[in-house]
Design a protein around this motif. Structure first.
Motif: not given
Length: 169
Positions: A47-64
Motif C-alpha cells: 500500500l505504501g509503495e503503491g501510494f508513493t508510486g502514484l504520487n511520484v507518477l503525478r509529480r513527474l508527469r506534470r506539465r510545465p
C-alpha cells in the motif's frame, strides 16, 4: 541501473519455490508453525509503495505552466521532485520487487510442499498462511514494480514531436 524485468522476477519466484519445496520435503517437521503476521506487513508495504508510486507518477508527469491551459493553471500544481529522491525511490522499488519475489518463492514452496498434507491441522494452517503470504508478496512485487515504473523520467514533448516527425518521413 536497469529496470527490473518481469520475466526475471517470475523466474526468481519459481527457482526459489522449487528450492524451498525440495528442502521442506525433509525438514518441515522440525520447523515451528508459520506466523500469519507477514501477510498484513507485506500488504501495508505494498500500500505504501503503491501510494508513493502514484504520487511520484503525478509529480513527474506534470506539465510545465507554459504548456498548461489557463483553466489548468488555476489548480495547484504538484511540487517537482528532487532527482536524487527519484533515484532513491527507483532503487527502493527495484530492491522491494526482488525481495518480495524471493519471499513469494519461499512461501510458494511452502504451499506446494504442504498441499499433500491438508488432512492434518498444523500443515493445513501453515498451508493457508503460506498461501496468504505468497499472495501478499505478489501484491508487493506488483506495487514495487509500479513504483519503479513511476520513477522513469518522461520524454520531453519537443523530443516526442521530433521523433513523430522523423518516423513520418
Amino acid at each position: 541501473m536497469k529496470p527490473s524485468r518481469p520475466l526475471f522476477l517470475v523466474a526468481l519466484v519459481v527457482v526459489i519455490a522449487v528450492i524451498t519445496w525440495a528442502v521442506l520435503r525433509s525438514a518441515y517437521l522440525s520447523l515451528p508453525p508459520l506466523p500469519w503476521t507477514a501477510v498484513p506487513t507485506l500488504l501495508l508495504l505494498a500500500l505504501g509503495e503503491g501510494f508513493t508510486g502514484l504520487n511520484v507518477l503525478r509529480r513527474l508527469r506534470r506539465r510545465p505552466d507554459a504548456l498548461r491551459r489557463p483553466e489548468e493553471r488555476r489548480k495547484a500544481s504538484p511540487k517537482p521532485l528532487e532527482p536524487m529522491a527519484v533515484a532513491r525511490l527507483a532503487a527502493l522499488g527495484k530492491a522491494s520487487a526482488h525481495s518480495a519475489a524471493v519471499i513469494a518463492g519461499i512461501f510458494a514452496g511452502f504451499a506446494a510442499s504442504l498441499a499433500s498434507s491438508l488432512d492434518k491441522p498444523t500443515p493445513r494452517q501453515d498451508f493457508f498462511v503460506s498461501g496468504g503470504t505468497f499472495l501478499a508478496a505478489a501484491v508487493l512485487v506488483a506495487a514495487a514494480f509500479f513504483l519503479e515504473y513511476a520513477c522513469r523520467v518522461p520524454k520531453d514533448p519537443d523530443e516526442e514531436e521530433r521523433n513523430r516527425g522523423a518516423s513520418r518521413a
